[in-house]
Design an enzyme around this catalytic site. Structure first.
Site, PDB file in Angstrom:
ATOM      1  N   GLY A 136       0.822  -1.192  -0.128  1.00 18.60           N
ATOM      2  CA  GLY A 136      -0.199  -0.355  -0.174  1.00 18.60           C
ATOM      3  C   GLY A 136       0.693   1.464   0.216  1.00 18.60           C
ATOM      4  O   GLY A 136       2.483   0.737   0.289  1.00 18.60           O
ATOM      5  N   CYS A 137       0.149   2.590  -0.036  1.00 17.27           N
ATOM      6  CA  CYS A 137       1.334   4.124  -0.079  1.00 17.27           C
ATOM      7  C   CYS A 137       1.432   4.194   1.013  1.00 17.27           C
ATOM      8  O   CYS A 137       2.873   4.509   0.875  1.00 17.27           O
ATOM      9  CB  CYS A 137      -0.096   4.836  -0.878  1.00 17.27           C
ATOM     10  SG  CYS A 137      -1.594   4.549  -0.355  1.00 17.27           S
ATOM     11  N   TYR A 138       0.649   3.998   1.945  1.00 16.08           N
ATOM     12  CA  TYR A 138       0.899   4.626   3.467  1.00 16.08           C
ATOM     13  C   TYR A 138       2.057   2.827   4.028  1.00 16.08           C
ATOM     14  O   TYR A 138       2.908   3.862   4.280  1.00 16.08           O
ATOM     15  CB  TYR A 138      -0.374   4.701   4.535  1.00 16.08           C
ATOM     16  CG  TYR A 138      -1.901   5.493   4.040  1.00 16.08           C
ATOM     17  CD1 TYR A 138      -0.376   6.905   4.434  1.00 16.08           C
ATOM     18  CD2 TYR A 138      -2.323   5.045   4.006  1.00 16.08           C
ATOM     19  CE1 TYR A 138      -1.403   8.447   3.869  1.00 16.08           C
ATOM     20  CE2 TYR A 138      -3.638   5.939   4.055  1.00 16.08           C
ATOM     21  CZ  TYR A 138      -2.414   8.178   3.864  1.00 16.08           C
ATOM     22  OH  TYR A 138      -4.191   9.192   3.812  1.00 16.08           O
TER      23      TYR A 138
END
Lengths: 355, 355, 355, 355
Positions: free
Chosen positions: A158-160
């Site tokens: 995921g991005c985070y």
């Protein structure tokens, strides 16, 4: 020693499922000029039959007809399939492609959590079959390359989690962090919410506004903690919060970490430079410099700034990425490069767009 | 028939004067991956001795020491020099490079107006020597390629003139426009104002604001009219106004044109498609589609939308570019490509960044 | 019991020093419709003689000539003087007005720190005379009203401290917080940086960008810690960081607080509701609701959202204000209201501008 | 001579239908502090039973239960009803309120066009009954006050028409404009598109983007032309185009007008100053000054800048408003003030929010 058996005279063929979303469009952009990969077909759940440029005018003059998602047909054309679909879809598609022998790089969150119950608690969907979850390799490129190389299924991070884990990794893997009382205050541009209009992403609600959302409930929390736990058994739950910034692209994670020992900013920077020495996409900032999201805009870089706070005896780590690049499509292509035995950075070494 | 004598085994060397401004930085970005051009040196009037990445953190890990502007030294290293300097500087530098036999591509407005008095009236500076002005070829790539190919000095067009002239060219060159009562209502992102802070580009003054500026006095007016006059002797002064949009990149020119004859949107689109058939960077929109600036963001495209208004008997032409690309650095590299006999699009055919 | 001796038939007269900055302009806006206060004169260090609307076109048709800063002259016209000047100026002006018997409300940071050495360390200026610092009352309206009422000099709180302190106050004053390991991750719109153009507030550098700045060195840190120490002797240094959001107005402080005891979100909300019951400008959010900056835009509200995190045993407190209102001019007028014995909310109870 | 029969000891009661949209919310904001008007009830088509602040957190602590739209019930509570509904609704509601004797101020476009066929052609809905259309008074406050005063139904002008007509009125009513070849190039913030999410108002599509939309087909064209025709019989169709600016509030209309005679900027400014002398909300800019949208943000002002272009012999007129204020709710309240015989500016004379 690895054999780069895939690279020959021809391009490798890839298909994109979910080609009209932001992740899919970014993959198209990256693949267009890729030296080893070529788009075989683009797939979508609802707009098949249309030209890709009809809904995406920036692709004007690009000729691709959107096709239905039929795994058997895709298997005939593609060596690798990118799944750039909302959560809940890959749960079903990934097993089919696996059976058909097509390598899968999944950009959704469906295959990241090893524990199905954990997935169901945070995602509110049924989890993928356990054997698929076990087969899936977590695609944090800088930290998992040896397994990525031989993977049949990649769970692209995921991005985070990408911004957070790249920022915390040296402290956790080298056992400098206590693993307690870690705070991750994360901020993201709005493209992370995808392309579907909603009240929460309506222009007039976001512009000149700064919001916090999903307090204590973001589905990326277990993904981060799973990896931290692998690096350091003593790691405890983190405080993690997510905010929406009135901009399109970019993530910053500001992290506050308790250390086992007193140290200095210089020492910390040295540690990070050593750890990331051979990783072209992680750029450790020099002393007293802290990254802004724009300095990685449109690129696959993760820039990290570091300071030790004498007053509180904690390290402040600041990590920025472009959420659609290193946080999604960029890292997916990086993983494809690793899988096919090419240079990790093939097709990805552009200078960020500035300003 | 042209001989492409420059392309061989080696890269051609280029220097950039004004490397730390927005135009210069964009040139660096484009040249980094260019198949035929290579950066020989970067020059600046005040920061020499520093590394380029010290003030431009998006270039972290890029190793270039900024150098003083000494034409004789540059002449030893570079085949082409890009002048990405504020107006008033090229007036002095261009003659020096010309004498030294270095090809010049000037991104400023200094060499665009053939009439020195005209320059002095609109720019409020002393003009360049007449022989230099006569030597300079106006670098509107799509319309002047045969002269650009053999030019020693290129006057690279302004951002507004590029969007405007590419939009009006078919109507003027094919004599459909009367040349009277033409209105050009132009809008630009703020990066066009350059990198120097000022009250007018202070964030809190621009954000959530839309401004008109330089009403009837913009220095791009004579540049546009000079070219329109070359295409059509009967052309008269245009109404031209410029607005500042709260965004960084992008220009739109909305143009209202009286025609010699009644026509239809279909006919107009046909005309534009024919005229721009072999020009990869001009993308004529299909029926009922109008371009937005974002669809060319970070690219060298100029997208043009067209409609005939039955009610008023006028054509509405909408032209968009990225002001730092087709409106500055992109077109400069396109011109360099033409000069060196390479593909016009070498190093420039990326998909726009979207969203 | 307090006597409201100031309110009679007439308006009280106020002067604004630094009238052309953002704080000064906001004071003008608030005072224009104030039921008890009237602008006597506007002062500036450099533009005197000009009309206020010449540089501030939103004030078109408002007739005020900017005047020089001559304390003796101001003392003849004004009952209260607002100092809306950069730091370093009030150090000199406040003692003069004090001697002249004019009440001072200082919006700068000059009079907030009781310890002159502390001021000099964080502000890099010479501190005001000790007797002035002792005389100055910290103007956190909700927590210091009884002293504000009788003050001759108000040190109006900083924008970050206002958001932070209103958010932490119930936990500190009621001794729920341990005072250890408190993290304040603060984000601000760009107007907080004032009206002077700089590279750091240039539009193209801020737009589509998110930055961290002054890591571990922000001058608001000692101001916050001074007040926390007054509320709770055991409080320790906080981790405090500041970020720039691409928007003009608004501050959010996201705070992570260790508590002495296990609790629940409900209990925490009850605590805050009780503490702020009679304070119209603090609006505690209901269960599961978290504030965004836009919901207080253009108003004097401070909205607070609260959640207890079972997983980490910490409270997450989210506090938002409009930095130019509750974080500057709004709170200054609120303090003036308290000083003159009027309703605390006189002239300040407008609905936020939305969207 | 008019009798101000409505103003007495009590507030006049008003109801708002469509209270949760942007127009409705702005009415609530304005009415909260209005000296003569009081909200009797708030109505919505779908969320009745909920508190207004549940979906609009900026109204936290405001206690209004949203009610169903039952004209008979509203008639018992309200003297005036504001219809802040999408087009197509007032066609049905206005006749009912008219029959019930409740004064109507309609913010939608339903009652503005006198010719039902015209409405149906541009709006693609069935028109209101002819007697209602005849009864409706066009609420362009500055130009129709004598009829507004005695109206039972007000058709409140559109946002674009307000900016355009106030800008063109002096030239048309004084017969300086030829009425031919008029170009209106209009730009609007996104709040004009309302509160419903759509692909076209999705944040990531609008941010850092500038769009043209509804080329030659905007439904405000016939509204503008209807009024221009009343002012000057010789007026011909205008060229009118609309653009979306990446900001929330604000409209600018840039207008290019052919005049019957040669003139000067001074003369034009004199004309406008004379015409608008007694109109507090129209602020004519001085020589060489042009308005930006931010200078009217959150206010009911319409600021107009003027220049005569010697080179083209045309006037350039620039008119700005806040689309939700003078372009919607502000003008609606101004019209209510006129209807009830109060000061036209009652409750509306705030300074714009800046920056």
């Amino acid at each position: 020693m690895s054999v780069n058996f895939w690279i020959g005279d021809d391009y490798l063929k890839v298909s994109i499922v979910g080609a009209t979303g932001y992740g899919g469009l970014e993959l198209i952009r990256l693949l267009q000029n890729h030296p080893h990969l070529e788009i075989a077909s683009l797939h979508t759940s609802s707009r098949f039959g249309r030209q890709i440029h009809e809904d995406s005018p920036h692709l004007l003059h690009m000729e691709y007809t959107l096709e239905e998602i039929v795994p058997e047909d895709i298997a005939k054309k593609a060596d690798i399939v990118f799944l750039a679909t909302p959560s809940g879809i890959s749960v079903q598609l990934a097993p089919e492609f696996f059976k058909l022998g097509v390598k899968v790089i999944d950009l959704s969150g469906d295959l990241r959590l090893k524990n199905p119950g954990n997935y169901e608690r945070w995602y509110k969907h049924s989890a993928a079959p356990s054997e698929i979850l076990q087969e899936a390799v977590y695609g944090l490129s800088e930290w998992n390359a040896s397994r990525i190389k031989h993977a049949k299924i990649i769970a692209n991070p995921g991005c985070y989690p990408t911004a957070t884990l790249l920022g915390l990794a040296p402290l956790y893997t080298e056992k400098w962090a206590t693993g307690k009382d870690v705070i991750v205050d994360a901020k993201s541009g709005v493209s992370g919410a995808g392309k579907s209009p909603s009240a929460g992403t309506h222009y007039s609600e976001i512009n000149e506004n700064f919001k916090i959302y999903k307090v204590h409930t973001h589905q990326h929390i277990p993904e981060i903690e799973q990896q931290l736990g692998l690096w350091n058994e003593e790691s405890q739950p983190i405080s993690f919060s997510t905010h929406l910034v009135p901009m399109t692209r970019g993530i910053m994670a500001t992290m506050y970490v308790k250390l086992h020992r007193h140290t200095s900013t210089e020492e910390l920077i040295d540690l990070y430079n050593t750890v990331y020495e051979n990783h072209p996409f992680v750029r450790v900032q020099p002393m007293d410099a802290f990254p802004c999201t724009k300095q990685v805009f449109g690129s696959n870089f993760c820039d990290i700034g570091i300071a030790f706070d004498e007053r509180t005896n904690k390290a402040t780590i600041v990590s920025v990425i472009d959420n659609l690049m290193k946080g999604a499509a960029g890292q997916a292509v990086q993983n494809a490069n690793i899988m096919l035995g090419a240079e990790e950075s093939a097709g990805l070494l552009n200078i960020p767009l500035y300003p």
